[in-house]
Design an enzyme around this catalytic site. Structure first.
Site, PDB file in Angstrom:
ATOM      1  N   ASP A 116       0.910  -0.950   0.248  1.00  0.00           N
ATOM      2  CA  ASP A 116       0.020  -0.180  -0.025  1.00  0.00           C
ATOM      3  C   ASP A 116       0.964   1.207  -0.054  1.00  0.00           C
ATOM      4  O   ASP A 116       2.077   1.188   0.097  1.00  0.00           O
ATOM      5  CB  ASP A 116      -0.880  -0.010   1.452  1.00  0.00           C
ATOM      6  CG  ASP A 116      -2.280   0.274   0.864  1.00  0.00           C
ATOM      7  OD1 ASP A 116      -2.359   1.311   0.114  1.00  0.00           O
ATOM      8  OD2 ASP A 116      -3.196  -0.321   1.592  1.00  0.00           O
ATOM      9  N   ASP A 172     -10.496   3.163  -3.729  1.00  0.00           N
ATOM     10  CA  ASP A 172     -10.831   2.002  -2.971  1.00  0.00           C
ATOM     11  C   ASP A 172     -12.526   1.952  -3.256  1.00  0.00           C
ATOM     12  O   ASP A 172     -13.169   2.860  -3.566  1.00  0.00           O
ATOM     13  CB  ASP A 172     -11.014   2.078  -1.292  1.00  0.00           C
ATOM     14  CG  ASP A 172      -9.523   1.937  -0.894  1.00  0.00           C
ATOM     15  OD1 ASP A 172      -8.685   2.045  -1.668  1.00  0.00           O
ATOM     16  OD2 ASP A 172      -9.358   1.987   0.302  1.00  0.00           O
TER      17      ASP A 172
HETATM   18  C1  GLA Z   1      -6.112   1.035   1.408  1.00  0.00           C
HETATM   19  C2  GLA Z   1      -6.073   0.123   0.336  1.00  0.00           C
HETATM   20  C3  GLA Z   1      -7.066  -0.818   0.577  1.00  0.00           C
HETATM   21  C4  GLA Z   1      -6.889  -1.623   1.868  1.00  0.00           C
HETATM   22  C5  GLA Z   1      -6.730  -0.425   2.998  1.00  0.00           C
HETATM   23  C6  GLA Z   1      -6.370  -1.285   4.236  1.00  0.00           C
HETATM   24  O1  GLA Z   1      -7.104   1.979   1.508  1.00  0.00           O
HETATM   25  O2  GLA Z   1      -6.407   0.753  -0.977  1.00  0.00           O
HETATM   26  O3  GLA Z   1      -7.220  -1.859  -0.499  1.00  0.00           O
HETATM   27  O4  GLA Z   1      -5.705  -2.244   1.716  1.00  0.00           O
HETATM   28  O5  GLA Z   1      -5.699   0.399   2.815  1.00  0.00           O
HETATM   29  O6  GLA Z   1      -6.207  -0.213   5.227  1.00  0.00           O
END
Ligand code: GLA
Length: 379
Positions: free
Chosen positions: A126, A183
């Site tokens: 990430d 997301d």
């Molecule tokens: C980010 C990523 C998500 C998930 C969250 C976890 O937002 O884009 O897919 O992994 O972190 O905290």
């Protein structure tokens, strides 16, 4: 050798967020192996954020949360491998993960070594809490190097959401895919918006470094960590078709212990999965686009067939259905080629005959048709 096609599996984040545990992972592994999901191609079981303690140990290593994973990660990994599955984990290029657990910044090599020791096969990486003075490209390059030198094959799943011109440099870091979107949440609007963003980003997709449109929300029904208003089964089918045709990794995000028959049928359609897993991994192309939201995507497959997906993404209130023309000429097959196509409907799972000029289809809002076109001599 790590696979060349988009990875498939299950990821804990969409439904469970921080509510993860050894018990959940064991039960999910059981279902993946027993329900046919593994045989359908879903072979990576990935634990997302929130799996570790908030502090590293005195040697600077990450430590599994002793309440969630009382027997440590090697035991979890062994269990997952024992089911014939591969084991995936999560970390972050910044000082902290997005949920505030320790990130791998300036611990890249020790973390890669730890993951290798635990038998990890896949790392989602990430981009939260990246120090401003650091170059994201270098951080992904560094973790790519750490993984490439850790003594174990670990598929590198980059997740920097396209920030800092990611698609321009990610191919050089060793990442097998890159998150080309923010997301997802479990709603039609979210699916539509993520799909829409792919028009501009499709040129960056390539074999071994696929555009990752985020984990699937198929079957979530509005429940769980990114549960929102939920979608109909038809909308989930459209979502799955888009992700499959556009070469996204396919990571199930629902609770597979309780999935419905409709969810199972969507996720396990072998002919749609075959389009996603086509060994050539070619970039999809736009066959035709009508207005903002009605689009026909195509993809040239390894055996010379063409996968075709027609999508009506319009609002159901303003445009309850649409008609889409697909002239063979829009696939490159004008009259001079002397070719027609035999079409197979991939959701109905039936052959629907020869088309030698124009395929005309009518689609209700939020729905799609997926075809496989096989070239034949014109009659
Ligand atoms: C980010 C990523 C998500 C998930 C969250 C976890 O937002 O884009 O897919 O992994 O972190 O905290």
């Amino acid at each position: 050798m790590i696979q060349r096609t988009p990875p498939m599996g299950w990821n804990s984040w969409n439904t469970f967020g921080e509510n993860i545990s050894e018990k959940l992972i064991f039960e999910t592994a059981d279902i993946m192996a027993e329900s046919g999901l593994k045989d359908a191609g879903y072979n990576y079981l990935v634990i997302d954020d929130c799996w570790s303690k908030k502090e590293r140990d005195d040697k600077g290593r990450l430590v599994a949360d002793p309440v969630k994973f009382p027997n440590g990660m090697k035991v979890v990994s062994d269990y997952v491998h024992g089911k014939g599955l591969k084991f995936g984990m999560y970390s972050c290029a910044g000082t902290l993960t997005c949920a505030g657990y320790p990130g791998s910044f300036e611990h890249e090599f020790v973390d890669a070594a730890t993951f290798a020791e635990w038998g990890v096969d896949f790392l989602k990486y990430d981009y939260c809490y990246k120090p401003n003075y650091e170059d994201g490209r270098l951080l992904y390059t560094r973790m790519g190097l750490a993984l490439a030198n850790c003594g174990r094959e670990i598929l590198f799943n980059a997740c920097s959401w396209g920030a800092d011109q990611t698609p321009e440099w990610i191919g050089g870091t060793g990442a097998h895919s890159w998150r080309s979107t923010g997301d997802i949440v479990d709603s039609w609007e979210s699916i539509k918006s993520l799909a829409h963003q792919q028009f501009a980003l499709q040129p960056y997709g390539r074999i071994n470094c696929y555009n990752d449109m985020d984990m699937l929300v198929v079957g979530m029904g509005g429940k769980g960590n990114v549960g929102f208003v939920g979608c109909t089964d038809e909308e989930y089918r459209t979502h799955f078709s888009l992700w499959a045709l556009l070469n996204s990794p396919l990571f199930i995000g629902c609770d597979i212990r309780t999935m419905s028959d409709a969810t199972r049928e969507t996720l396990m359609n072998p002919e749609i999965i075959a389009v996603n897993q086509d060994p050539a991994g070619r970039q999809p192309f736009i066959v035709s686009r009508q207005g903002e939201h009605n689009v026909v995507w195509g993809k040239l497959l390894a055996d010379g067939d063409i996968a075709i997906g027609a999508f009506n993404m319009e609002d159901s209130e303003t445009a309850p259905w649409c008609s889409l023309n697909i002239p063979l000429a829009s696939l490159g097959l004008n009259r001079s080629c002397g070719k027609a196509v035999v079409l197979r409907d991939l959701w109905a799972r039936e052959d629907i005959g020869v088309v030698d000029d124009v395929l005309l289809i009518t689609l209700p809002a939020h729905s799609c048709r997926m075809f496989r076109a096989h070239l034949v001599d014109e009659r």
